[in-house]
Design a protein around this motif. Structure first.
Motif, PDB file in Angstrom:
ATOM      1  N   GLN A 111       0.824  -1.205   0.000  1.00  0.00           N
ATOM      2  CA  GLN A 111       0.000   0.000   0.000  1.00  0.00           C
ATOM      3  C   GLN A 111       0.864   1.263   0.000  1.00  0.00           C
ATOM      4  OE1 GLN A 111      -2.445  -0.867   3.446  1.00  0.00           O
ATOM      5  NE2 GLN A 111      -4.120  -1.614   2.164  1.00  0.00           N
TER       6      GLN A 111
ATOM      7  N   MET B 120       1.159   0.421  -4.588  1.00  0.00           N
ATOM      8  CA  MET B 120      -0.245   0.569  -4.981  1.00  0.00           C
ATOM      9  C   MET B 120      -0.497   1.759  -5.902  1.00  0.00           C
ATOM     10  SD  MET B 120      -3.622   0.323  -2.597  1.00  0.00           S
ATOM     11  CE  MET B 120      -3.467   1.894  -1.805  1.00  0.00           C
ATOM     12  N   VAL B 121       0.230   2.838  -5.745  1.00  0.00           N
ATOM     13  CA  VAL B 121      -0.024   4.026  -6.549  1.00  0.00           C
ATOM     14  C   VAL B 121       0.112   3.715  -8.045  1.00  0.00           C
ATOM     15  CG1 VAL B 121       2.316   4.993  -6.479  1.00  0.00           C
ATOM     16  CG2 VAL B 121       0.342   6.506  -6.690  1.00  0.00           C
ATOM     17  N   CYS B 122       1.008   2.823  -8.416  1.00  0.00           N
ATOM     18  CA  CYS B 122       1.184   2.460  -9.822  1.00  0.00           C
ATOM     19  C   CYS B 122       0.467   1.159 -10.187  1.00  0.00           C
ATOM     20  CB  CYS B 122       2.666   2.306 -10.152  1.00  0.00           C
ATOM     21  SG  CYS B 122       3.608   3.844 -10.020  1.00  0.00           S
ATOM     22  N   HIS B 123       0.556   0.178  -9.315  1.00  0.00           N
ATOM     23  CA  HIS B 123       0.035  -1.150  -9.646  1.00  0.00           C
ATOM     24  C   HIS B 123      -1.388  -1.374  -9.153  1.00  0.00           C
ATOM     25  CE1 HIS B 123       3.843  -2.341 -11.358  1.00  0.00           C
ATOM     26  NE2 HIS B 123       4.446  -1.840 -10.295  1.00  0.00           N
ATOM     27  N   MET B 124      -1.945  -0.367  -8.518  1.00  0.00           N
ATOM     28  CA  MET B 124      -3.336  -0.328  -8.086  1.00  0.00           C
ATOM     29  C   MET B 124      -3.615  -1.305  -6.940  1.00  0.00           C
ATOM     30  SD  MET B 124      -3.827   2.104 -10.099  1.00  0.00           S
ATOM     31  CE  MET B 124      -5.412   2.557  -9.521  1.00  0.00           C
ATOM     32  N   GLU B 125      -4.723  -1.059  -6.257  1.00  0.00           N
ATOM     33  CA  GLU B 125      -5.088  -1.840  -5.075  1.00  0.00           C
ATOM     34  C   GLU B 125      -5.255  -3.320  -5.389  1.00  0.00           C
ATOM     35  OE1 GLU B 125      -8.336  -1.833  -1.420  1.00  0.00           O
ATOM     36  OE2 GLU B 125      -8.534  -0.380  -3.036  1.00  0.00           O
ATOM     37  N   ASN B 126      -5.771  -3.613  -6.572  1.00  0.00           N
ATOM     38  CA  ASN B 126      -6.039  -4.996  -6.964  1.00  0.00           C
ATOM     39  C   ASN B 126      -4.878  -5.645  -7.710  1.00  0.00           C
ATOM     40  OD1 ASN B 126      -6.125  -3.662  -9.389  1.00  0.00           O
ATOM     41  ND2 ASN B 126      -8.289  -4.046  -9.778  1.00  0.00           N
TER      42      ASN B 126
ATOM     43  N   GLU C 106      -3.709  -5.001 -10.581  1.00  0.00           N
ATOM     44  CA  GLU C 106      -3.911  -5.117 -12.028  1.00  0.00           C
ATOM     45  C   GLU C 106      -3.195  -4.041 -12.834  1.00  0.00           C
ATOM     46  OE1 GLU C 106      -8.075  -5.570 -12.859  1.00  0.00           O
ATOM     47  OE2 GLU C 106      -8.174  -7.433 -11.716  1.00  0.00           O
ATOM     48  N   GLY C 107      -2.504  -3.109 -12.165  1.00  0.00           N
ATOM     49  CA  GLY C 107      -1.773  -2.081 -12.883  1.00  0.00           C
ATOM     50  C   GLY C 107      -2.699  -1.132 -13.609  1.00  0.00           C
ATOM     51  N   ILE C 108      -2.115  -0.366 -14.532  1.00  0.00           N
ATOM     52  CA  ILE C 108      -2.871   0.563 -15.364  1.00  0.00           C
ATOM     53  C   ILE C 108      -2.523   0.243 -16.807  1.00  0.00           C
ATOM     54  CG2 ILE C 108      -3.242   2.982 -15.992  1.00  0.00           C
ATOM     55  CD1 ILE C 108      -2.517   3.697 -13.088  1.00  0.00           C
TER      56      ILE C 108
END
Length: 103
Positions: free
Chosen positions: A9, A13-19, A21-23
């Protein structure tokens, strides 16, 4: 897992997201990622040394930069245990000795 989740977290998380799955088109997924599934040393190297340039994850090409993340060996083990055992993943637990062997 709770220590690894906290590190995730704070650092990932800022790049790869909470789940995980990335962006799409910007940051690759960590959830169900084929990039380091069979070679976790790639993840250790990415954390310690960062990444730059072309990277193919799950047959999608990404171009970008990931700065090194200043984590201890224990923190690397914790965050990788969290990543590899979240979002449907299952993997053997890593410890400090495992991380030291991959450095």
């Amino acid at each position: 897992m709770s220590r690894g989740k906290q590190i995730y977290q704070n650092e990932c998380m800022v790049c790869h997201m909470e789940n995980g799955e990335g962006i799409s088109g910007a940051f690759p997924p960590l959830a169900n990622s084929d990039y380091f599934k069979n070679d976790v040393s790639k993840a250790v190297d990415a954390i310690l040394n960062g990444l730059e340039g072309e990277l193919v994850v799950n047959d999608v090409t990404y171009f970008g930069i990931m700065d090194p993340v200043p984590l201890s060996d224990q923190e690397i083990a914790d965050v990788l245990n969290y990543i590899r055992n979240s979002w449907g993943g299952t993997a053997e637990e890593l410890n400090v000795a495992d991380i030291q062997k991959m450095k």
